[in-house]
Design a protein around this motif. Structure first.
Motif, mmCIF file in Angstrom:
data_model
loop_
_atom_site.group_PDB
_atom_site.id
_atom_site.type_symbol
_atom_site.label_atom_id
_atom_site.label_comp_id
_atom_site.label_asym_id
_atom_site.label_seq_id
_atom_site.Cartn_x
_atom_site.Cartn_y
_atom_site.Cartn_z
ATOM 1 N N PHE A 371 132.990 -12.337 47.241
ATOM 2 C CA PHE A 371 133.671 -11.068 47.036
ATOM 3 C C PHE A 371 135.168 -11.271 47.249
ATOM 4 C CE2 PHE A 371 133.613 -11.316 51.482
ATOM 5 C CZ PHE A 371 134.186 -10.238 52.112
ATOM 6 N N TYR A 372 135.940 -10.222 46.985
ATOM 7 C CA TYR A 372 137.387 -10.247 47.159
ATOM 8 C C TYR A 372 137.727 -9.331 48.331
ATOM 9 C CZ TYR A 372 137.695 -12.540 42.604
ATOM 10 O OH TYR A 372 137.585 -13.433 41.558
ATOM 11 N N PRO A 373 137.800 -9.888 49.540
ATOM 12 C CA PRO A 373 137.977 -9.049 50.730
ATOM 13 C C PRO A 373 139.249 -8.208 50.660
ATOM 14 C CG PRO A 373 137.456 -11.321 51.323
ATOM 15 C CD PRO A 373 137.773 -11.321 49.871
ATOM 16 N N SER A 374 139.122 -6.938 51.017
ATOM 17 C CA SER A 374 140.290 -6.066 51.059
ATOM 18 C C SER A 374 141.302 -6.623 52.046
ATOM 19 C CB SER A 374 139.874 -4.647 51.470
ATOM 20 O OG SER A 374 139.178 -4.673 52.694
ATOM 21 N N LYS A 379 139.240 -14.752 46.241
ATOM 22 C CA LYS A 379 137.847 -14.483 46.577
ATOM 23 C C LYS A 379 137.389 -15.339 47.744
ATOM 24 C CE LYS A 379 135.730 -17.677 43.237
ATOM 25 N NZ LYS A 379 134.839 -17.762 42.045
ATOM 26 N N CYS A 403 126.298 -3.240 45.813
ATOM 27 C CA CYS A 403 126.752 -3.967 44.624
ATOM 28 C C CYS A 403 126.808 -3.067 43.392
ATOM 29 C CB CYS A 403 125.818 -5.142 44.322
ATOM 30 S SG CYS A 403 125.637 -6.294 45.682
ATOM 31 N N GLU A 407 128.143 -7.339 41.424
ATOM 32 C CA GLU A 407 129.410 -7.631 42.080
ATOM 33 C C GLU A 407 129.472 -6.824 43.372
ATOM 34 O OE1 GLU A 407 132.640 -8.724 38.717
ATOM 35 O OE2 GLU A 407 132.068 -6.616 38.790
ATOM 36 N N TRP A 410 130.769 -3.753 48.851
ATOM 37 C CA TRP A 410 130.895 -3.520 50.301
ATOM 38 C C TRP A 410 129.895 -4.379 51.050
ATOM 39 C CZ3 TRP A 410 129.076 1.750 52.735
ATOM 40 C CH2 TRP A 410 129.554 1.875 54.059
ATOM 41 N N THR A 416 135.121 -4.183 52.682
ATOM 42 C CA THR A 416 135.037 -3.772 51.274
ATOM 43 C C THR A 416 135.646 -4.842 50.377
ATOM 44 O OG1 THR A 416 137.112 -2.569 51.541
ATOM 45 C CG2 THR A 416 135.063 -1.306 51.738
ATOM 46 N N ASP A 417 135.316 -4.737 49.103
ATOM 47 C CA ASP A 417 135.911 -5.579 48.069
ATOM 48 C C ASP A 417 137.076 -4.812 47.463
ATOM 49 O OD1 ASP A 417 136.396 -6.635 45.350
ATOM 50 O OD2 ASP A 417 134.667 -7.927 45.788
ATOM 51 N N GLN A 418 138.259 -5.447 47.444
ATOM 52 C CA GLN A 418 139.474 -4.736 47.029
ATOM 53 C C GLN A 418 139.473 -4.337 45.556
ATOM 54 O OE1 GLN A 418 142.693 -7.339 47.904
ATOM 55 N NE2 GLN A 418 142.220 -8.824 46.285
ATOM 56 N N ARG A 419 138.569 -4.900 44.756
ATOM 57 C CA ARG A 419 138.538 -4.548 43.335
ATOM 58 C C ARG A 419 138.046 -3.128 43.098
ATOM 59 N NH1 ARG A 419 134.706 -9.210 41.230
ATOM 60 N NH2 ARG A 419 133.742 -8.685 43.235
#
Length: 435
Positions: A371-374, A379, A403, A407, A410, A416-419
């Motif tokens: 994931f892309y961490p906030s 990634k 998801c 994807e 959270w 969360t994922d920043q995307r």
């Protein structure tokens, strides 16, 4: 004996007088004396009789006997017939354990359904001696030598101060009727063998054996209370309690010369029994586990972690449809549309509806997840995130992911994922909050 019994009730169980009592009556001499005493003292009593179907016509005759006595005394009663052999086979239990479980589960149901307060059994002093010897022969800690508890939650045993000889004499003096259980004459069971062959020798060796045994039980119970006090003091120093687990600090634990005794005290009530394996965990590598029926003990770096066993399937998934207001699994997540972002926490997130696709899916993590961490650039593998955040093996196994099209939105209750996160310019904001 009746006066002694009445005095004993007033001293030890004064609260029973105004309660609704369920008497476990088999039809044998002990339980019939129990019934006689409580009936004579005008208590509010109801009878429960278990027919375990173990002695064919004899079991049915016991049932009829108890029915007739209750009807003649105008006492309410309940009868339950069990397939004890079948239950023991299905659950791989001994006949004694199967009968015990069936009996006490039914008593619990009756207390709840009939609004009764306590169940009373006719265990007496000789039963305590036999239980003591059984535990002694099988191997036990101090707790196994302190006798049968006079009160255990909703179960009360008011005859523990009286011997089988006293009960037998009282029954004959008062012309109390009872049924003889033919299985009591057999030495097939360990309890009967101790009753017939061992206890008489102890009484012969010491004519005051019954009084001596009661004194010994008293002393052992006093010693157990000291152990309990010490165990609690050390527990508060060594164990960290968290929401779903308890963490035993190994470095502080091993400073205690007798730390194995403390582990025994803390873990035995949770059903653990593989003591050598448990003691070895202290020096074992991280990841080693020991299981009881409902709990797991894990070595994780500098801690032994106790948690409930997770019986969920790692392949289980839960879906959130577009119009869902909540989803329930081992957690509860509330879903709502809001106009602005407020109170953002690990347990409350806000996502941009236009960046996600329904149905959302809640699942366990899998190898290769990223994931892309906030708050970070780029990634990151979920496994690396777990390692950096010092997730234990149990934490990893229990962790859920939210998801969208596989994807990760959270790592629930963590990151969360920043995307997908909403901002002040987001037009359609969805709030997700764990309860």
């Amino acid at each position: 004996m009746q006066k002694q019994f009445q005095d004993q009730l007033q001293k030890q169980f004064p609260y029973l007088k105004d309660k609704k009592l369920l008497l476990a009556i088999s039809g044998g001499i002990d339980s019939m004396v129990l019934l006689y005493l409580f009936h004579e003292l005008k208590f509010d009593i109801t009878v429960a009789h278990c027919n375990f179907s173990l002695r064919d016509v004899e079991s049915d005759a016991d049932e009829e006997f108890v029915k007739s006595i209750c009807e003649s005394l105008k006492i309410a009663y309940y009868i339950q017939k069990f397939d004890t052999n079948g239950f023991a086979y299905d659950y791989k239990l001994s006949i004694q354990l199967a009968a015990r479980k069936l009996r006490y589960d039914w008593f619990s149901e009756l207390l709840s359904d009939k609004k009764l307060d306590f169940v009373l059994t006719a265990h007496h002093l000789d039963d305590e001696i036999e239980t003591f010897l059984i535990n002694l022969t099988r191997g036990t800690g101090l707790e196994g030598l302190t006798g049968i508890p006079a009160k255990n939650e909703k179960t009360i045993r008011p005859l523990l101060k009286f011997s089988r000889e006293q009960i037998d004499t009282f029954a004959k003096e008062n012309n109390i009727k009872w049924r003889e259980d033919s299985s009591n004459a057999s030495n097939k069971y360990l309890r009967n063998k101790l009753r017939h062959d061992v206890v008489p020798i102890l009484k012969e060796l010491n004519p005051s054996f019954m009084n001596s045994f009661q004194n010994t039980l008293h002393n052992l119970k006093q010693s157990q209370s000291l152990v309990d006090d010490a165990s609690l003091i050390v527990y508060r120093k060594v164990v960290q309690e968290e929401e779903h687990q308890k963490k035993i600090n190994i470095s502080e634990l091993i400073q205690l010369g007798n730390y194995e005794a403390y582990l025994f005290q803390w873990l035995k009530p949770l059903g653990f029994s593989a003591w050598e394996d448990i003691y070895d965990l202290v020096e074992a590598q991280s990841g080693k586990q020991v299981f009881s029926e409902n709990f797991v003990l894990l070595k994780d770096r500098e801690y032994l972690i106790v948690s409930e066993r997770n019986f969920e399937n790692k392949h289980d998934i839960y879906k959130i449809e577009k119009d869902s207001l909540e989803v329930n699994f081992s957690l509860k997540i509330a879903i709502s549309k809001v106009d602005n972002i407020s109170n953002l926490t690990n347990t409350t997130i806000f996502v941009d509806e236009e960046k996600i696709s329904f149905p959302l899916v809640i699942r366990k993590w899998q190898e290769g997840d990223f994931f892309y961490p906030s708050g970070m650039n780029g990634k990151k593998k979920v496994s690396k995130y777990f390692k950096d955040e010092k997730f234990s093996l149990i934490d990893k196994q229990n962790q859920w992911l939210l998801c969208s099209n596989d994807e990760i939105i959270w790592i629930i209750n963590h990151r969360t994922d920043q995307r997908f996160i909403a901002n002040n310019k987001t037009k359609n904001i969805i709030k997700l909050e764990t309860k």
